[in-house]
Design an enzyme around this catalytic site. Sequence first.
Site, short mmCIF file in Angstrom:
data_model
loop_
_atom_site.label_atom_id
_atom_site.label_comp_id
_atom_site.label_asym_id
_atom_site.label_seq_id
_atom_site.Cartn_x
_atom_site.Cartn_y
_atom_site.Cartn_z
N TYR A 210 0.84 -1.21 0.00
CA TYR A 210 0.00 0.00 0.00
C TYR A 210 0.88 1.25 0.00
O TYR A 210 1.68 1.45 0.91
CB TYR A 210 -0.89 -0.08 1.26
CG TYR A 210 -1.56 1.19 1.71
CD1 TYR A 210 -2.36 1.94 0.84
CD2 TYR A 210 -1.45 1.63 3.03
CE1 TYR A 210 -3.00 3.09 1.29
CE2 TYR A 210 -2.08 2.78 3.48
CZ TYR A 210 -2.86 3.50 2.60
OH TYR A 210 -3.49 4.64 3.03
N ASP A 295 -1.86 -5.84 9.40
CA ASP A 295 -2.88 -4.84 9.10
C ASP A 295 -4.06 -5.58 8.46
O ASP A 295 -3.97 -6.03 7.32
CB ASP A 295 -2.29 -3.78 8.15
CG ASP A 295 -3.27 -2.69 7.79
OD1 ASP A 295 -4.49 -2.93 7.86
OD2 ASP A 295 -2.83 -1.59 7.41
N ILE A 297 -7.19 -4.53 7.87
CA ILE A 297 -8.24 -3.55 7.55
C ILE A 297 -9.27 -4.10 6.56
O ILE A 297 -10.42 -3.67 6.54
CB ILE A 297 -7.59 -2.23 7.04
CG1 ILE A 297 -8.61 -1.10 6.90
CG2 ILE A 297 -6.84 -2.42 5.75
CD1 ILE A 297 -7.99 0.26 6.61
N LYS A 337 -12.94 0.29 5.54
CA LYS A 337 -13.19 -0.55 4.35
C LYS A 337 -14.40 -1.47 4.57
O LYS A 337 -15.29 -1.52 3.74
CB LYS A 337 -11.96 -1.40 4.03
CG LYS A 337 -10.65 -0.63 4.02
CD LYS A 337 -10.57 0.42 2.94
CE LYS A 337 -9.29 1.24 3.07
NZ LYS A 337 -9.17 2.28 2.07
C1 LIG Z 1 -3.63 -1.56 4.06
C2 LIG Z 1 -4.18 -0.24 4.52
N1 LIG Z 1 -3.85 0.21 5.75
C3 LIG Z 1 -4.30 1.39 6.18
C4 LIG Z 1 -5.11 2.21 5.40
C5 LIG Z 1 -5.61 3.51 5.95
O1 LIG Z 1 -6.95 3.37 6.39
P1 LIG Z 1 -7.75 4.43 7.26
O2 LIG Z 1 -8.69 5.12 6.34
O3 LIG Z 1 -8.50 3.62 8.29
O4 LIG Z 1 -6.78 5.34 7.90
C6 LIG Z 1 -5.47 1.78 4.12
C7 LIG Z 1 -6.30 2.62 3.25
O5 LIG Z 1 -6.42 2.45 2.07
C8 LIG Z 1 -4.99 0.52 3.67
O6 LIG Z 1 -5.30 0.05 2.46
#
Ligand SMILES: Cc1ncc(COP(=O)(O)O)c(C=O)c1O
Length: 535
Positions: A210, A295, A297, A337
């Site tokens: 990312y 992570d 998410i 997400k």
């Molecule tokens: C792997 C990953 N980590 C963190 C984030 C950041 O997310 P947040 O909007 O919760 O700060 C993203 C956002 O695209 C992501 O894809």
Amino acid sequence: MCRFQLIWTHLCELLVSVSSSSPTTREKEFSVFSTFSYAMSIRSQAMCGSADREVLDDTTLGEIRVTMLSEKVTSNSHGQDSSYFLGWEEYEKNPYDEIKNPNGIIQMGLAENQLSFDLLESWLAQNAEPAALKKDGISIFKELALFQDYHGLPSFKNALVQFMSEIRGNKVTFDSNKLVLTAGATSANETLMFCLADPGDAFLLPTPYYPGFDRDLKWRTGAKIVPIQCWSSNGFRITESAIEDAYDEARRKNLRVKGVLVTNPSNPLGTTLTRQELNLLIRFIDAKGIHLISDEIYSGTVFDSPGFVSVMEVLTERNYVNSDVWDRVHIVYSLSKDLGLPGFRVGAIYSNDELVVSAATKMSSFGLVSSQTQYLLSALLSDKKFTKKYVAKNQKRLKKRHDMLVKGLRDAGIKCLESNASLFCWVDMRHLLSSNTLQAEIELWKKIVYQVGLNISPGSSCHCTEPGWFRICFANMAEDTLKLAMRRVKMFIDSTVADNASDHSPKHYLSKNAKRKGFTKWVFRLSFNDRQRER
Ligand SMILES: Cc1ncc(COP(=O)(O)O)c(C=O)c1O
């Protein structure tokens, strides 16, 4: 202290920092030079009797301002000038709109989930109390407005850990005392870096990764990223040799490795980690005595088999509970997400290490989740019937969209890496490159942005070293917009094939006004910055 003394002191500090840093940065050298010149000019004015009283012109003021700002502010180490973010800027200048701007750029570089807002909105319509900040018909506005305990609302933390368990099929349970609330996963990742790494320490990250991590993990903390090089030949899976190579590379650079950070499911691959990979990671951090950040998410977006396996599940199965390793594994989560709420800024760190939880909780004062958001979401997440239905429906919709994108691209002769999760596909356009170079990848990307009118993310912005891969998002737009995007791709491919058979002059798949005036300037900025910064 007069201004000369002030500037002189600053100069001395700069000189000390330059001599103690290795390698010396260009910004520091410039800073020393400009501070020295400025100090000398003030000194000479002082000798002429006009010290500190002269009227400074704008240029001089600008120079002083730059000189007196921190290195962090004046250097470009935040990563915001990568093609990932520049593509967004281009989209902002010319956004597609079905009626107002049908030739505009379609945003396919934004991992946003807009597919299930109707479900959230209908829940809100049926549950008016929490949004109105009421409880049993009575306003709790004042209570929430005054609430400032940085441990967070217990009811929200309980609801969030239960939601996290539910997404993992209730195979693992989470203790709300080990959860720290943060303003999104962005803040969670940075906070963890502050807790686990000193400036100059390194984390190993599998590529592609990312693009936001360059900013989130490194910019303010001073931590470094060393890539674990993964390749298309095995579907970008993490292997033992790749991870060992990255570790050795970090050591060669005299970096202290503090851990490994993975995204599971992966951004940008859209795949979940296999048990084999998770076991490898656990063995590795055990042997090296380092941390693992997972992570997760995208954990609620897994729409196809094989299902999602959290590292916590593997640790539990393999009897690591309460071991050293158990304390060195930390999970990052967010509702950006899975619930599609990036604007609410709700994230979390989950750690078994009490010290990490305590320090991260104190640090969370810098990025708390507002109490009315916590209140509203604690009611929503506590409605188990709703969350179950939401997660299932959302995953079904994501799968439908994913399949539409894969089919649309396949019809144009473009393949995707097989994936089972997330809001995007990792797309193979190697056959469309003029040569096997990252420069050719950027050339193709520019064509796709300007001629085809789609903002997608080139693999190089995700630190993929194999040219020709792109990340394409599918959940941030209407279904008809995705269909239009696929038609544009098909036209582009068909005419490229026809062009190859005739001439090589550039073609446009949009009307003329879709071409941008600032193109030359922007391309220069891009080619100059992209991939040069972090060598
Ligand atoms: C792997 C990953 N980590 C963190 C984030 C950041 O997310 P947040 O909007 O919760 O700060 C993203 C956002 O695209 C992501 O894809």
